[in-house]
Design a protein around this motif. Sequence first.
Motif, mmCIF file in Angstrom:
data_model
loop_
_atom_site.group_PDB
_atom_site.id
_atom_site.type_symbol
_atom_site.label_atom_id
_atom_site.label_comp_id
_atom_site.label_asym_id
_atom_site.label_seq_id
_atom_site.Cartn_x
_atom_site.Cartn_y
_atom_site.Cartn_z
ATOM 1 N N VAL A 24 0.854 -1.187 0.000
ATOM 2 C CA VAL A 24 0.000 0.000 0.000
ATOM 3 C C VAL A 24 0.894 1.242 0.000
ATOM 4 N N VAL A 25 0.545 2.200 -0.874
ATOM 5 C CA VAL A 25 1.253 3.478 -0.930
ATOM 6 C C VAL A 25 0.200 4.580 -0.881
ATOM 7 N N ILE A 26 0.369 5.505 0.054
ATOM 8 C CA ILE A 26 -0.548 6.639 0.182
ATOM 9 C C ILE A 26 0.225 7.898 -0.185
ATOM 10 N N THR A 27 -0.301 8.639 -1.165
ATOM 11 C CA THR A 27 0.336 9.879 -1.583
ATOM 12 C C THR A 27 -0.610 11.042 -1.345
ATOM 13 N N GLY A 28 -0.033 12.187 -1.059
ATOM 14 C CA GLY A 28 -0.819 13.392 -0.864
ATOM 15 C C GLY A 28 -1.239 13.980 -2.197
ATOM 16 N N LYS A 29 -2.075 14.994 -2.145
ATOM 17 C CA LYS A 29 -2.561 15.659 -3.348
ATOM 18 C C LYS A 29 -1.397 16.198 -4.183
ATOM 19 N N ASP A 30 -0.306 16.570 -3.521
ATOM 20 C CA ASP A 30 0.867 17.109 -4.211
ATOM 21 C C ASP A 30 1.734 16.035 -4.855
ATOM 22 N N GLY A 31 1.381 14.748 -4.674
ATOM 23 C CA GLY A 31 2.128 13.648 -5.266
ATOM 24 C C GLY A 31 3.235 13.087 -4.396
ATOM 25 N N ASN A 32 3.478 13.699 -3.249
ATOM 26 C CA ASN A 32 4.505 13.185 -2.344
ATOM 27 C C ASN A 32 3.987 11.983 -1.566
ATOM 28 N N ARG A 38 -5.016 16.495 5.057
ATOM 29 C CA ARG A 38 -5.619 16.896 3.769
ATOM 30 C C ARG A 38 -5.968 15.652 2.961
ATOM 31 N N VAL A 39 -7.016 14.958 3.374
ATOM 32 C CA VAL A 39 -7.405 13.693 2.747
ATOM 33 C C VAL A 39 -7.875 13.898 1.308
ATOM 34 N N THR A 40 -8.662 14.943 1.063
ATOM 35 C CA THR A 40 -9.210 15.174 -0.270
ATOM 36 C C THR A 40 -8.071 15.346 -1.277
ATOM 37 N N GLY A 41 -8.119 14.546 -2.335
ATOM 38 C CA GLY A 41 -7.092 14.590 -3.367
ATOM 39 C C GLY A 41 -5.949 13.618 -3.143
ATOM 40 N N SER A 42 -5.899 12.998 -1.971
ATOM 41 C CA SER A 42 -4.878 11.978 -1.696
ATOM 42 C C SER A 42 -5.201 10.716 -2.491
ATOM 43 N N THR A 43 -4.189 9.885 -2.701
ATOM 44 C CA THR A 43 -4.365 8.640 -3.445
ATOM 45 C C THR A 43 -3.897 7.461 -2.605
ATOM 46 N N ILE A 44 -4.703 6.410 -2.616
ATOM 47 C CA ILE A 44 -4.313 5.143 -2.004
ATOM 48 C C ILE A 44 -4.103 4.163 -3.151
ATOM 49 N N ALA A 45 -2.908 3.606 -3.242
ATOM 50 C CA ALA A 45 -2.598 2.615 -4.271
ATOM 51 C C ALA A 45 -2.272 1.294 -3.586
ATOM 52 N N ALA A 46 -2.908 0.230 -4.052
ATOM 53 C CA ALA A 46 -2.641 -1.105 -3.518
ATOM 54 C C ALA A 46 -2.158 -1.986 -4.662
ATOM 55 N N THR A 47 -1.001 -2.590 -4.488
ATOM 56 C CA THR A 47 -0.456 -3.500 -5.486
ATOM 57 C C THR A 47 -0.467 -4.902 -4.901
ATOM 58 N N ALA A 48 -1.175 -5.811 -5.575
ATOM 59 C CA ALA A 48 -1.282 -7.198 -5.126
ATOM 60 C C ALA A 48 -0.318 -8.065 -5.936
ATOM 61 N N TYR A 49 0.349 -8.969 -5.243
ATOM 62 C CA TYR A 49 1.294 -9.901 -5.868
ATOM 63 C C TYR A 49 0.790 -11.319 -5.645
ATOM 64 N N ASP A 50 0.814 -12.145 -6.719
ATOM 65 C CA ASP A 50 0.396 -13.536 -6.561
ATOM 66 C C ASP A 50 1.620 -14.438 -6.434
ATOM 67 N N ARG A 51 1.363 -15.721 -6.254
ATOM 68 C CA ARG A 51 2.444 -16.694 -6.019
ATOM 69 C C ARG A 51 3.498 -16.699 -7.137
ATOM 70 N N PRO A 52 3.105 -16.640 -8.430
ATOM 71 C CA PRO A 52 4.141 -16.630 -9.469
ATOM 72 C C PRO A 52 4.869 -15.284 -9.620
ATOM 73 N N GLY A 53 4.407 -14.248 -8.904
ATOM 74 C CA GLY A 53 5.089 -12.953 -8.967
ATOM 75 C C GLY A 53 4.400 -11.920 -9.833
ATOM 76 N N ASN A 54 3.245 -12.269 -10.390
ATOM 77 C CA ASN A 54 2.488 -11.277 -11.167
ATOM 78 C C ASN A 54 1.909 -10.242 -10.230
ATOM 79 N N GLU A 55 1.615 -9.065 -10.761
ATOM 80 C CA GLU A 55 1.060 -8.028 -9.918
ATOM 81 C C GLU A 55 -0.086 -7.301 -10.609
ATOM 82 N N GLY A 56 -0.969 -6.767 -9.799
ATOM 83 C CA GLY A 56 -2.077 -5.947 -10.253
ATOM 84 C C GLY A 56 -2.248 -4.811 -9.286
ATOM 85 N N GLU A 57 -2.611 -3.641 -9.814
ATOM 86 C CA GLU A 57 -2.697 -2.454 -8.967
ATOM 87 C C GLU A 57 -4.046 -1.780 -9.109
ATOM 88 N N LEU A 58 -4.489 -1.202 -8.002
ATOM 89 C CA LEU A 58 -5.714 -0.398 -7.997
ATOM 90 C C LEU A 58 -5.403 0.888 -7.231
#
Length: 82
Positions: A23-31, A58-78
């Motif tokens: 999980v990566v949380i970024t602020g509205k400014d991209g940091n 400053r929650v509004t405009g922030s982004t939560i990104a979740a990257t899931a990894y499976d057993r073979p190492g593939n990944e998907g992000e939302l």
Amino acid sequence: KGAAGDVITIEAHDDFRVVRIRVVITGKDGNILEEGDATQDAIDPNLWRYATTVANPRVTGSTIAATAYDRPGNEGELEKVL
């Protein structure tokens, strides 16, 4: 909600079983405000939880990104913009 200790719940499915979620949380400014691994639910293997460690006034405009990894190492992000 922006408070330290808030829990973000992620539901992830995969044919080869999800073994890790980052999980990566970024602020509205991209940091990046914080990042870390979610923990898998003890009862439902499709649910993962990430407890925030940093307050985000400053929650509004922030982004939560979740990257899931499976057993073979593939990944998907939302990404979700708040």
